[in-house]
Design a protein around this motif. Structure first.
Motif, PDB file in Angstrom:
ATOM      1  N   THR A 198       4.573  10.969 -77.936  1.00  0.00           N
ATOM      2  CA  THR A 198       3.489  11.806 -77.430  1.00  0.00           C
ATOM      3  C   THR A 198       3.060  12.736 -78.567  1.00  0.00           C
ATOM      4  OG1 THR A 198       4.950  13.601 -76.729  1.00  0.00           O
ATOM      5  CG2 THR A 198       4.525  11.824 -75.117  1.00  0.00           C
ATOM      6  N   TRP A 199       1.889  13.362 -78.420  1.00  0.00           N
ATOM      7  CA  TRP A 199       1.462  14.296 -79.460  1.00  0.00           C
ATOM      8  C   TRP A 199       2.450  15.461 -79.567  1.00  0.00           C
ATOM      9  CZ3 TRP A 199      -1.033  14.319 -83.706  1.00  0.00           C
ATOM     10  CH2 TRP A 199      -1.250  15.525 -84.355  1.00  0.00           C
ATOM     11  N   THR A 200       2.986  15.917 -78.475  1.00  0.00           N
ATOM     12  CA  THR A 200       3.951  17.021 -78.509  1.00  0.00           C
ATOM     13  C   THR A 200       5.165  16.627 -79.340  1.00  0.00           C
ATOM     14  OG1 THR A 200       3.191  17.814 -76.363  1.00  0.00           O
ATOM     15  CG2 THR A 200       5.367  18.557 -77.081  1.00  0.00           C
ATOM     16  N   GLU A 201       5.663  15.418 -79.153  1.00  0.00           N
ATOM     17  CA  GLU A 201       6.810  14.941 -79.927  1.00  0.00           C
ATOM     18  C   GLU A 201       6.436  14.760 -81.400  1.00  0.00           C
ATOM     19  OE1 GLU A 201       8.984  12.347 -76.405  1.00  0.00           O
ATOM     20  OE2 GLU A 201       7.373  11.434 -77.587  1.00  0.00           O
ATOM     21  N   PHE A 202       5.280  14.183 -81.655  1.00  0.00           N
ATOM     22  CA  PHE A 202       4.801  13.986 -83.027  1.00  0.00           C
ATOM     23  C   PHE A 202       4.691  15.334 -83.726  1.00  0.00           C
ATOM     24  CE2 PHE A 202       1.599  13.696 -86.291  1.00  0.00           C
ATOM     25  CZ  PHE A 202       1.757  12.446 -86.869  1.00  0.00           C
ATOM     26  N   ASP A 203       4.042  16.264 -83.075  1.00  0.00           N
ATOM     27  CA  ASP A 203       3.803  17.593 -83.620  1.00  0.00           C
ATOM     28  C   ASP A 203       5.114  18.312 -83.929  1.00  0.00           C
ATOM     29  OD1 ASP A 203       2.016  19.766 -84.311  1.00  0.00           O
ATOM     30  OD2 ASP A 203       2.613  20.722 -82.430  1.00  0.00           O
ATOM     31  N   ALA A 204       6.078  18.221 -83.030  1.00  0.00           N
ATOM     32  CA  ALA A 204       7.359  18.906 -83.206  1.00  0.00           C
ATOM     33  C   ALA A 204       8.196  18.297 -84.328  1.00  0.00           C
ATOM     34  CB  ALA A 204       8.148  18.870 -81.898  1.00  0.00           C
ATOM     35  N   GLY A 205       7.997  17.025 -84.617  1.00  0.00           N
ATOM     36  CA  GLY A 205       8.833  16.344 -85.590  1.00  0.00           C
ATOM     37  C   GLY A 205       8.310  16.320 -87.006  1.00  0.00           C
TER      38      GLY A 205
ATOM     39  N   VAL B 178      14.237  16.532 -93.715  1.00  0.00           N
ATOM     40  CA  VAL B 178      15.388  15.641 -93.797  1.00  0.00           C
ATOM     41  C   VAL B 178      16.624  16.298 -93.198  1.00  0.00           C
ATOM     42  CG1 VAL B 178      16.961  14.505 -95.418  1.00  0.00           C
ATOM     43  CG2 VAL B 178      14.508  14.349 -95.755  1.00  0.00           C
ATOM     44  N   SER B 179      16.744  17.589 -93.412  1.00  0.00           N
ATOM     45  CA  SER B 179      17.916  18.331 -92.945  1.00  0.00           C
ATOM     46  C   SER B 179      17.529  19.789 -92.743  1.00  0.00           C
ATOM     47  CB  SER B 179      19.040  18.235 -93.983  1.00  0.00           C
ATOM     48  OG  SER B 179      20.138  19.052 -93.628  1.00  0.00           O
ATOM     49  N   THR B 180      18.211  20.453 -91.852  1.00  0.00           N
ATOM     50  CA  THR B 180      17.985  21.889 -91.666  1.00  0.00           C
ATOM     51  C   THR B 180      18.812  22.713 -92.646  1.00  0.00           C
ATOM     52  OG1 THR B 180      19.695  21.960 -89.958  1.00  0.00           O
ATOM     53  CG2 THR B 180      17.409  21.658 -89.219  1.00  0.00           C
ATOM     54  N   ARG B 181      19.685  22.066 -93.396  1.00  0.00           N
ATOM     55  CA  ARG B 181      20.481  22.784 -94.397  1.00  0.00           C
ATOM     56  C   ARG B 181      19.571  23.250 -95.518  1.00  0.00           C
ATOM     57  NH1 ARG B 181      25.189  18.975 -96.060  1.00  0.00           N
ATOM     58  NH2 ARG B 181      25.680  20.781 -97.360  1.00  0.00           N
ATOM     59  N   ARG B 182      19.734  24.499 -95.941  1.00  0.00           N
ATOM     60  CA  ARG B 182      18.863  25.074 -96.965  1.00  0.00           C
ATOM     61  C   ARG B 182      18.891  24.312 -98.279  1.00  0.00           C
ATOM     62  NH1 ARG B 182      19.914  31.396 -96.932  1.00  0.00           N
ATOM     63  NH2 ARG B 182      21.425  30.579 -98.388  1.00  0.00           N
ATOM     64  N   VAL B 183      20.020  23.688 -98.602  1.00  0.00           N
ATOM     65  CA  VAL B 183      20.113  22.964 -99.875  1.00  0.00           C
ATOM     66  C   VAL B 183      19.169  21.773 -99.921  1.00  0.00           C
ATOM     67  CG1 VAL B 183      22.465  23.706-100.366  1.00  0.00           C
ATOM     68  CG2 VAL B 183      22.092  21.591 -99.101  1.00  0.00           C
ATOM     69  N   TYR B 184      18.706  21.315 -98.763  1.00  0.00           N
ATOM     70  CA  TYR B 184      17.778  20.188 -98.695  1.00  0.00           C
ATOM     71  C   TYR B 184      16.340  20.633 -98.389  1.00  0.00           C
ATOM     72  CZ  TYR B 184      21.922  17.256 -98.707  1.00  0.00           C
ATOM     73  OH  TYR B 184      23.096  16.649 -99.049  1.00  0.00           O
ATOM     74  N   ALA B 185      16.042  21.896 -98.600  1.00  0.00           N
ATOM     75  CA  ALA B 185      14.707  22.425 -98.302  1.00  0.00           C
ATOM     76  C   ALA B 185      13.617  21.719 -99.096  1.00  0.00           C
ATOM     77  CB  ALA B 185      14.667  23.929 -98.564  1.00  0.00           C
TER      78      ALA B 185
END
Length: 165
Positions: A38-45, A70-77
């Motif tokens: 859905t657009w909501t899922e697309f938008d959130a991802g 890719v990751s929420t870890r800051r090293v992968y920002a």
């Protein structure tokens, strides 16, 4: 290509973007997914600052490109994964290349040092596009998932920015 421009993706592009996405999925060689979100899922991802559409003179979306974290870890920002899809009736016109070139410039300007993607080995056009844009093959995930009853391999690609040191 003079009649095609790239602009940031907008909410009012949603229906066309999702239709192009579904057409790519229906081809069987674009993704392991079989149903567009859905657009909501697309938008959130997808990261809002790195979403673009290629449009013709009338403003009709012909293709899109977007990145996900890719990751929420800051090293992968500085590492993102991208997807690029072009309306099947518009393929072969250089639209994906134009979108990818735009994305590379924008992500480098934002300090992103690596763009990665997974492509089926059967998707020869996408592999060639990415190679021309400076991506390299990192490896192949063999038989990573089943799709429509058959095992699929995925070629892992990445582009390390020569600008971000």
């Amino acid at each position: 290509m003079n009649d095609i421009t790239v602009r940031p993706m907008r909410r009012d592009d949603a229906d066309t973007i999702l239709a192009i996405y579904q057409a790519g999925l229906d081809s069987g060689d674009a993704s392991l997914e079989t149903q567009a979100p859905t657009w909501t899922e697309f938008d959130a991802g997808r990261l809002p600052e790195h979403r673009y559409v290629a449009v013709d003179d009338s403003g009709t979306a012909l293709g899109w490109i977007a990145v996900s974290q890719v990751s929420t870890r800051r090293v992968y920002a500085g590492v993102v994964e991208h997807s690029v899809y072009v309306d099947p009736t518009q393929q072969g016109r250089g639209i994906a290349r134009l979108l990818l070139t735009t994305l590379i410039a924008a992500t480098e300007a934002a300090g992103i040092w690596t763009i990665q993607s997974g492509v089926f080995p059967e998707n020869v056009a996408s592999l060639a596009l990415h190679t021309r844009a400076g991506f390299r093959v990192v490896g192949t995930r063999e038989r990573v998932a089943r799709q429509h009853g058959r095992w699929r391999d995925v070629v892992l690609l990445e582009r390390r920015s020569p600008v971000i040191i």
